[in-house]
Design a protein around this motif. Structure first.
Motif, PDB file in Angstrom:
ATOM      1  N   ASP A   1      -3.208  14.414  -7.046  1.00 49.80           N
ATOM      2  CA  ASP A   1      -3.399  13.742  -5.715  1.00 49.80           C
ATOM      3  C   ASP A   1      -2.790  14.716  -4.720  1.00 49.80           C
ATOM      4  OD1 ASP A   1      -3.107  11.817  -3.776  1.00 49.80           O
ATOM      5  OD2 ASP A   1      -1.819  10.497  -5.059  1.00 49.80           O
ATOM      6  N   ASP A   2      -3.671  15.191  -3.701  1.00 52.49           N
ATOM      7  CA  ASP A   2      -3.148  15.640  -2.672  1.00 52.49           C
ATOM      8  C   ASP A   2      -2.173  15.262  -1.792  1.00 52.49           C
ATOM      9  OD1 ASP A   2      -4.735  17.858  -3.684  1.00 52.49           O
ATOM     10  OD2 ASP A   2      -6.503  17.205  -2.493  1.00 52.49           O
ATOM     11  N   ALA A   3      -2.076  13.712  -1.830  1.00 53.51           N
ATOM     12  CA  ALA A   3      -1.495  13.061  -0.910  1.00 53.51           C
ATOM     13  C   ALA A   3      -0.014  12.805  -1.558  1.00 53.51           C
ATOM     14  CB  ALA A   3      -1.976  11.844  -0.266  1.00 53.51           C
ATOM     15  N   ARG A   4       0.311  13.252  -2.483  1.00 52.62           N
ATOM     16  CA  ARG A   4       1.558  12.785  -3.518  1.00 52.62           C
ATOM     17  C   ARG A   4       2.582  12.910  -2.738  1.00 52.62           C
ATOM     18  NH1 ARG A   4      -0.175  17.577  -5.790  1.00 52.62           N
ATOM     19  NH2 ARG A   4       1.032  19.359  -5.301  1.00 52.62           N
ATOM     20  N   GLU A   5       2.994  13.752  -1.759  1.00 48.54           N
ATOM     21  CA  GLU A   5       4.180  13.575  -0.913  1.00 48.54           C
ATOM     22  C   GLU A   5       4.268  12.441  -0.010  1.00 48.54           C
ATOM     23  OE1 GLU A   5       4.983  17.136   0.932  1.00 48.54           O
ATOM     24  OE2 GLU A   5       5.329  18.548  -1.017  1.00 48.54           O
ATOM     25  N   GLN A   6       3.374  11.739   0.102  1.00 50.02           N
ATOM     26  CA  GLN A   6       3.175  10.732   1.019  1.00 50.02           C
ATOM     27  C   GLN A   6       3.366   9.283   0.274  1.00 50.02           C
ATOM     28  OE1 GLN A   6      -0.456  12.262   2.938  1.00 50.02           O
ATOM     29  NE2 GLN A   6       0.401  10.871   4.547  1.00 50.02           N
ATOM     30  N   LYS A   7       3.523   9.399  -1.130  1.00 51.49           N
ATOM     31  CA  LYS A   7       3.310   8.193  -1.987  1.00 51.49           C
ATOM     32  C   LYS A   7       4.748   7.954  -2.589  1.00 51.49           C
ATOM     33  CE  LYS A   7      -1.518   8.100  -2.288  1.00 51.49           C
ATOM     34  NZ  LYS A   7      -2.648   8.417  -3.504  1.00 51.49           N
ATOM     35  N   LEU A   8       4.796   6.643  -2.948  1.00 57.62           N
ATOM     36  CA  LEU A   8       5.979   6.424  -3.924  1.00 57.62           C
ATOM     37  C   LEU A   8       5.567   5.953  -5.312  1.00 57.62           C
ATOM     38  CD1 LEU A   8       8.319   4.741  -0.951  1.00 57.62           C
ATOM     39  CD2 LEU A   8       8.431   7.077  -1.828  1.00 57.62           C
ATOM     40  N   ARG A   9       6.434   6.249  -6.378  1.00 57.17           N
ATOM     41  CA  ARG A   9       6.284   5.465  -7.605  1.00 57.17           C
ATOM     42  C   ARG A   9       7.490   4.687  -7.575  1.00 57.17           C
ATOM     43  NH1 ARG A   9       6.564   9.486 -10.853  1.00 57.17           N
ATOM     44  NH2 ARG A   9       4.494   9.682 -11.500  1.00 57.17           N
ATOM     45  N   VAL A  10       7.275   3.246  -7.896  1.00 55.88           N
ATOM     46  CA  VAL A  10       8.249   2.130  -7.874  1.00 55.88           C
ATOM     47  C   VAL A  10       7.978   1.260  -9.191  1.00 55.88           C
ATOM     48  CG1 VAL A  10       8.175   2.005  -5.258  1.00 55.88           C
ATOM     49  CG2 VAL A  10       6.810   0.550  -6.619  1.00 55.88           C
ATOM     50  N   THR A  11       9.178   0.720  -9.442  1.00 53.84           N
ATOM     51  CA  THR A  11       9.052  -0.501 -10.609  1.00 53.84           C
ATOM     52  C   THR A  11       9.340  -1.609 -10.072  1.00 53.84           C
ATOM     53  OG1 THR A  11       9.895   1.500 -12.128  1.00 53.84           O
ATOM     54  CG2 THR A  11      10.058  -0.887 -12.863  1.00 53.84           C
ATOM     55  N   PRO A  12       8.288  -2.668  -9.831  1.00 56.14           N
ATOM     56  CA  PRO A  12       8.400  -3.853  -9.315  1.00 56.14           C
ATOM     57  C   PRO A  12       9.208  -5.146 -10.095  1.00 56.14           C
ATOM     58  CG  PRO A  12       6.253  -3.075  -9.050  1.00 56.14           C
ATOM     59  CD  PRO A  12       6.897  -2.285 -10.058  1.00 56.14           C
ATOM     60  N   ILE A  13       9.882  -5.689  -9.325  1.00 55.79           N
ATOM     61  CA  ILE A  13      10.397  -6.926 -10.051  1.00 55.79           C
ATOM     62  C   ILE A  13       8.936  -7.965 -10.150  1.00 55.79           C
ATOM     63  CG2 ILE A  13      11.728  -9.041  -9.840  1.00 55.79           C
ATOM     64  CD1 ILE A  13      13.561  -7.299  -8.071  1.00 55.79           C
ATOM     65  N   THR A  14       8.911  -8.418 -11.282  1.00 53.59           N
ATOM     66  CA  THR A  14       7.535  -9.293 -11.554  1.00 53.59           C
ATOM     67  C   THR A  14       7.567 -10.637 -10.771  1.00 53.59           C
ATOM     68  OG1 THR A  14       5.862  -9.795 -13.206  1.00 53.59           O
ATOM     69  CG2 THR A  14       8.204 -10.324 -13.585  1.00 53.59           C
ATOM     70  N   PRO A  15       6.377 -11.205 -10.437  1.00 50.02           N
ATOM     71  CA  PRO A  15       6.276 -12.660  -9.813  1.00 50.02           C
ATOM     72  C   PRO A  15       7.060 -13.375 -11.042  1.00 50.02           C
ATOM     73  CG  PRO A  15       4.324 -11.341  -9.606  1.00 50.02           C
ATOM     74  CD  PRO A  15       5.254 -10.670 -10.379  1.00 50.02           C
ATOM     75  N   GLU A  16       7.490 -14.653 -10.247  1.00 45.33           N
ATOM     76  CA  GLU A  16       8.032 -15.815 -11.090  1.00 45.33           C
ATOM     77  C   GLU A  16       9.400 -15.690 -11.649  1.00 45.33           C
ATOM     78  OE1 GLU A  16       5.617 -17.262 -14.425  1.00 45.33           O
ATOM     79  OE2 GLU A  16       3.758 -17.488 -12.862  1.00 45.33           O
ATOM     80  N   THR A  17      10.028 -14.246 -11.211  1.00 46.65           N
ATOM     81  CA  THR A  17      11.417 -14.095 -11.479  1.00 46.65           C
ATOM     82  C   THR A  17      12.384 -14.663 -10.566  1.00 46.65           C
ATOM     83  OG1 THR A  17      10.955 -11.950 -12.239  1.00 46.65           O
ATOM     84  CG2 THR A  17      13.276 -12.047 -11.469  1.00 46.65           C
ATOM     85  N   ARG A  18      13.237 -15.305 -10.867  1.00 47.45           N
ATOM     86  CA  ARG A  18      14.199 -16.082 -10.166  1.00 47.45           C
ATOM     87  C   ARG A  18      15.707 -15.592  -9.890  1.00 47.45           C
ATOM     88  NH1 ARG A  18      13.241 -22.695 -11.420  1.00 47.45           N
ATOM     89  NH2 ARG A  18      11.107 -22.710 -10.270  1.00 47.45           N
TER      90      ARG A  18
END
Length: 799
Positions: A571-588
């Motif tokens: 990925d040539d654009a890697r410095e412009q991107k983020l790796r994240v760990t989202p919280i899944t839908p339906e979490t309360r």
């Protein structure tokens, strides 16, 4: 399959805050003291105080539930394992457990409260310079050279005239205005000479080796000498049978470079072609000066790079000044504008642009020898702009009440203009607004006054107290409703799309012209209005997909937030991107909102801001513009605490009163919210429609996305600027603007400029450099019948 030319809903929209209230709106807006009065009074400020509980005021808390509907990213620490990898955003944790920070929740709630109470936004971006890239149609093209003047001043020596428009008869359009503007700077028709055919030419490569700096300190020359015609009358332009166009001069004719317009609309004279080299028969290249009989001048080469326009194949030679060439003074405001724009470009590019800036001077003052593009005032009496490149950046202007006074505009200046329509303050507190009453949202959530660069916030009574107020609403951390869920609520890590789209001050998306017009007017407070408060649009419910699992059994929700490339090494654009760990839908999650010393109307506003209606959804966290962060907030219970009674009689029961959200009680959160909703809709009906329309996923078949052209893939990541760039190039009759939400309907855009309406069909253009509407003069009358393409061709060939 989605039609690539179908309209789409822009992924962010605007609520216009400048609606004038209907009727007596004191019950909506409130009547509060000024920031200066609060600072002077100290603790003695009635219900706004923090040092005691006030009789008749309401204190307590509201317990709420937050449900995640699209993956949620609220990051903690951001790290990059190594330069070849994506930056990684870790989930926010409280004592090791997944949680949501109270500050983020407070900001989410207060943003709704500001709009719903007609309050000024408490945070409004006020960067030092509000600038935008000049469209190519407005580019500067006259060339001059900076020289040292008397008393350490700088002057400009004009070297080459700008591009100018000609009609189908080869006559200059708007000749009278063109002459008035340029004849003081030029005593003859001095034109640029275009040369070069790219880096592949060996001789051209040698020339580039000899040219080591864009400052014109090394003289060059061409072999022929010529005398340009006088500026006292329009030049004679003719065409020959070889499809070449010439300008007649006292010493003979010179071949000129002309760009013909489409649709038989004449064209533009760009400059001269170089003479032919007698040895090779090819166009001559400039060489270092050395001959007394040659034509001396200066060379300006474009530094080749990834951002070089593909259409750019030629560079410039400009003739040296003659003894008759005037030295034009550069006013302080022209130099100030130049330095501010150079500094902004330097900071934004982290020291890359402008490449030819004076890097030895922290003030970015231009150097003697710099070749610059410039513009004259309409009357030709002063230089009004200098730039390093023809299509550089231009600062938005604040047109003051006294004509002719212009200064840089920031966002506050545009909102100041909107205050006249709204009849109330719309700017955050600052020295300029410290004597205005604080708004209801500021009274609830507090404020920190925004100090100006030139005018710091004064102290109150000399004791050092600034203008800040803590507010009377606090929001706790949100914790998982299922305390044992732990990291099971997290999805598999995912690389997000580049979080980019046209940003402030993109005039077609963040501003609109007064009266709904679309013209070529430069961005200024006199001609443009801010669209308002930015709100992100929720994804359509039909676009939401259930979570899947990856090869390791981890959940992953499909959506437009995913990057098409998940491998950093490729990925040539890697410095412009983020790796994240989202919280899944339906979490309360559950959280508590605490309040002290509120009156009834303030508590109603707080309840409304939590849940304006049953279908309203908030946006929270990272990636809101690409579909992440849709959440629902439900007040569960309101608890009123008799603070005074608790401390005066700690042994008496019933000092707290709990009320369920949907209870048949006037103080139940649902009823409080309804009371405020009725008031909001009564006094600011258009604002209420806009806010509530943005609080629910749009219905219908239109997609929600960032601007793109029909040739680009839906939710693509390449050239995200292209829609905006193509739109700026379009004729004003085809250009699109977003504008604020009106009538509760979200604004749509087209991937490509729409066809011209009959009344917007173009005619002959006016004089060169039309970027300021006040510089324009009426174009020469169009002929009764435009020649056909065949007739124009015959004309050019002299048949």
């Amino acid at each position: 399959m989605t039609d690539p030319k179908a309209p789409f809903i822009n992924n962010y929209q605007f609520v216009d805050p400048a609606e004038a209230p209907r009727g007596d709106a004191r019950d909506l807006l409130g009547t509060y003291p000024t920031a200066n009065q609060i600072a002077a009074a100290g603790a003695d400020i009635g219900g706004l105080t923090h040092d005691r509980w006030v009789t008749g005021r309401l204190s307590g808390y509201i317990d709420c539930r937050l449900t995640v509907e699209t993956p949620l990213v609220l990051g903690g620490e951001q790290t990059r394992p190594d330069r070849g990898d994506y930056a990684t955003v870790a989930p926010f944790r409280l004592h090791g457990e997944i949680a949501l920070p109270g500050s983020s929740l407070r900001g989410m709630i207060s943003a709704v409260a500001e709009i719903a109470s007609g309050s000024a936004p408490r945070i409004l971006d006020r960067r030092e310079l509000l600038s935008y890239r000049v469209p190519l149609r407005d580019a500067l093209s006259a060339v001059g050279r900076i020289e040292a003047g008397p008393n350490q001043s700088l002057v400009l020596r004009p070297l080459a005239l700008p591009t100018f428009a000609i009609d189908t008869n080869f006559e200059i359009q708007g000749w009278a205005a063109f002459r008035r503007k340029w004849e003081r700077a030029f005593n003859s028709w001095r034109l640029k000479t275009y040369f070069g055919d790219g880096d592949g030419d060996r001789a051209y490569g040698r020339l580039r080796d000899q040219y080591t700096d864009r400052t014109a300190t090394t003289s060059f020359e061409l072999s022929n000498r010529f005398t340009p015609p006088s500026f006292d009358r329009p030049p004679t332009i003719t065409a020959d049978r070889d499809d070449k166009i010439w300008m007649e001069t006292p010493a003979g004719r010179m071949r000129i470079k002309v760009k013909l317009s489409k649709g038989n609309r004449g064209g533009f004279v760009l400059g001269l072609w170089p003479p032919d080299d007698r040895r090779t028969g090819r166009p001559e290249l400039p060489r270092p000066a050395g001959s007394q009989s040659a034509r001396p001048g200066w060379v300006r080469l474009l530094e080749r790079g990834e951002d070089t326009p593909k259409s750019k194949t030629h560079d410039l030679f400009v003739d040296a000044a003659t003894p008759e060439t005037p030295a034009l003074p550069l006013d302080d405001d022209v130099l100030r504008d130049f330095k501010e724009l150079a500094r902004e470009a330097w900071q934004a590019s982290e020291g890359v642009h402008p490449r030819n800036a004076n890097r030895d001077d922290p003030d970015f003052r231009p150097r003697p020898g710099d070749l610059v593009f410039f513009d004259m005032s309409p009357d030709g009496r002063r230089v009004q702009e200098i730039t390093y490149s023809s299509a550089w950046r231009r600062a938005a202007r604040h047109d003051a009440d006294d004509a002719g006074s212009h200064q840089f505009a920031d966002v506050h200046h545009f909102f100041e203009q909107a205050e006249r329509r709204a009849g109330r303050r719309l700017r955050p507190l600052s020295p300029a607004t410290a004597d205005a009453r604080i708004s209801r949202a500021e009274a609830l959530f507090g404020f920190v006054a925004d100090a100006d660069r030139e005018q710091p916030m004064p102290e109150a009574g000399g004791d050092g107290r600034g203008r800040a107020y803590a507010g009377r609403v606090a929001v706790d951390f949100a914790r998982l409703e299922d305390a044992g869920a732990g990291d099971a609520v997290l999805e598999a890590p995912v690389v997000l799309r580049i979080l980019s789209s046209p940003k402030l001050p993109s005039s077609e998306l963040y501003f609109h012209e007064a009266g709904g017009r679309i013209t070529d007017a430069a961005l200024a407070t006199s001609s443009h209005r801010p669209n308002g408060i930015k709100r992100y649009v929720h994804d359509r419910a039909v676009d939401r997909k259930p979570s899947q699992t990856d090869a390791l059994g981890r959940r992953r929700t499909p959506g437009r937030w995913h990057s098409g490339q998940q491998d950093a090494a490729a990925d040539d654009a890697r410095e412009q991107k983020l790796r994240v760990t989202p919280i899944t839908p339906e979490t309360r999650f559950t959280f508590r909102v605490r309040f002290d010393n509120l009156d009834r109307h303030e508590l109603e506003l707080l309840a409304y801001a939590l849940r304006p209606n049953a279908s309203f959804r908030h946006k929270l966290g990272l990636g809101r513009g690409i579909g992440l962060g849709t959440v629902e907030v439900e007040p569960l219970e309101l608890v009123l605490i008799d603070r005074i009674g608790r401390y005066t009689d700690p042994f008496t029961d019933h000092q707290s009163r709990a009320i369920a959200a949907d209870a048949q009680d006037e103080l139940a959160p649902d009823n409080l919210a309804k009371a405020w909703r009725d008031r909001f809709q009564r006094h600011l009906p258009e604002t209420a429609k806009a806010l509530e329309a943005l609080g629910k996923p749009p219905s219908g078949g239109l997609m929600v996305m960032s601007p793109r052209t029909s040739a680009q893939p839906v939710h693509g990541e390449e050239e995200t600027f292209k829609w905006s760039a193509d739109n700026k190039k379009s004729n004003s009759g085809r250009r699109q603007v977003l504008g604020p939400v009106t009538g509760g309907a979200l604004r749509t855009l087209l991937p490509d400029p729409p066809p011209l309406r009959p009344r917007d069909q173009p005619g002959p253009r006016g004089p060169q450099n039309p970027q300021r509407s006040r510089d324009r003069s009426p174009p020469d009358p169009a002929p009764e019948r435009k020649p056909t393409a065949l007739e124009l061709r015959r004309k050019l060939l002299g048949r």
